[in-house]
Design an enzyme around this catalytic site. Structure first.
Site, PDB file in Angstrom:
ATOM      1  CG  ASP A  88      -7.743   0.552   3.467  1.00 30.28           C
ATOM      2  OD1 ASP A  88      -8.675  -0.246   3.261  1.00 30.28           O
ATOM      3  OD2 ASP A  88      -6.553   0.289   3.216  1.00 30.28           O
ATOM      4  CE  LYS A 104      -4.086  -2.061   2.083  1.00 31.57           C
ATOM      5  NZ  LYS A 104      -5.204  -1.886   3.018  1.00 31.57           N
TER       6      LYS A 104
END
Length: 275
Positions: free
Chosen positions: A112, A75
């Site tokens: 997220d 990420k």
């Protein structure tokens, strides 16, 4: 219910890349595509080594893949291979969603953050003490969500320097890992992978749970981790990682397709996790 999907040369492709891919994304997105009658397909793909990540992203460009979900451990490092970032991804410094436009440009997003914020709304944390364990890509998104909702954030991580770096970015407190066992507050968040590989492990000792009112765990497999199970037994409010996961996927679906994820798909997915 939408029409039956028929994969052909015009089918729009989305993928996910992770060191240990699961089926959640494929189940959620493909169900939503089918429900809306979209000629799209979502395929999980395994990318273990960071050295292979650049080639994977080049593949996204070459094959005209519309969207790419990014999971651990990619990420943060994936950012260097993208053309630009959404404001939230740039602020957080982590990406879990990539979209390719018609010109082949790749833009990174962080859903997220959206998922964490939505899940945390259940706890009403404004002005309350929050302890978060972890300082990786997911922790960054969760930490920003805590701050946006007015929580008083403290970060602890086994590698102190990573916790300190994130605390400076978030204007949060930081404590050494050894002090977690003596900590207390309103909300405790596990933003690490502890409990995923070994379901018998918890990020904190059982006695620490007593010192908090609400417990959140970002782990989604198993959906009820040992941390959440014991917390529930002690009468604590729990926020499972499945909530954050489903909400972030719904936002991701909207970014990919321009449509809201069907409520039925969201509800059915949450129910499936509880079985």
């Amino acid at each position: 219910m939408g029409k039956e999907q028929k994969i052909n040369k015009d089918t729009v492709v989305c993928i996910s890349i992770a060191a240990k891919p699961g089926n959640f994304g494929a189940n959620f997105h493909n169900s939503a595509y089918k429900h809306l009658g979209l000629d799209w397909v979502y395929l999980p793909r395994k990318v273990v080594r960071t050295v292979d990540l650049e080639r994977a992203i080049n593949g996204v460009r070459v094959f005209g893949i519309k969207g790419c979900s990014v999971s651990m451990p990619h990420k943060e490092i994936v950012i260097q291979y993208l053309d630009n970032l959404d404001s939230s991804a740039e602020r957080i410094g982590a990406v879990n969603t990539i979209v390719q436009n018609e010109n082949g440009s790749l833009k990174g997003y962080n859903t997220d953050f959206y998922g964490a914020r939505k899940a945390l709304e259940k706890a009403n944390i404004k002005g309350k003490e929050v302890l978060m364990t972890g300082a990786g890509g997911v922790a960054k998104a969760v930490g920003f969500a805590v701050k946006e909702l007015g929580g008083l954030l403290t970060i602890a991580n086994r590698t102190y320097d990573r916790a300190r770096e994130l605390s400076e970015k978030l204007n949060a407190k930081v404590i050494p890992w050894e002090q977690v066992s003596n900590s207390s507050g309103y909300l405790l968040i596990n933003a690490t992978s502890v409990g995923m590989k070994d379901p018998n492990k918890m990020v904190v000792k059982e006695k620490v749970i007593r010192n908090f009112n609400v417990i959140m765990d970002v782990v989604i497999y198993p959906s009820e981790t040992k941390l959440l199970r014991i917390s529930k037994e002690k009468g604590k409010i729990i926020i499972p990682g499945t909530l954050m996961c489903v909400y972030q996927a719904a936002e991701q679906f909207k970014i990919y397709t321009g449509f809201n994820a069907p409520k039925k798909v969201i509800d059915d997915t949450l129910k499936a996790f509880k079985k």
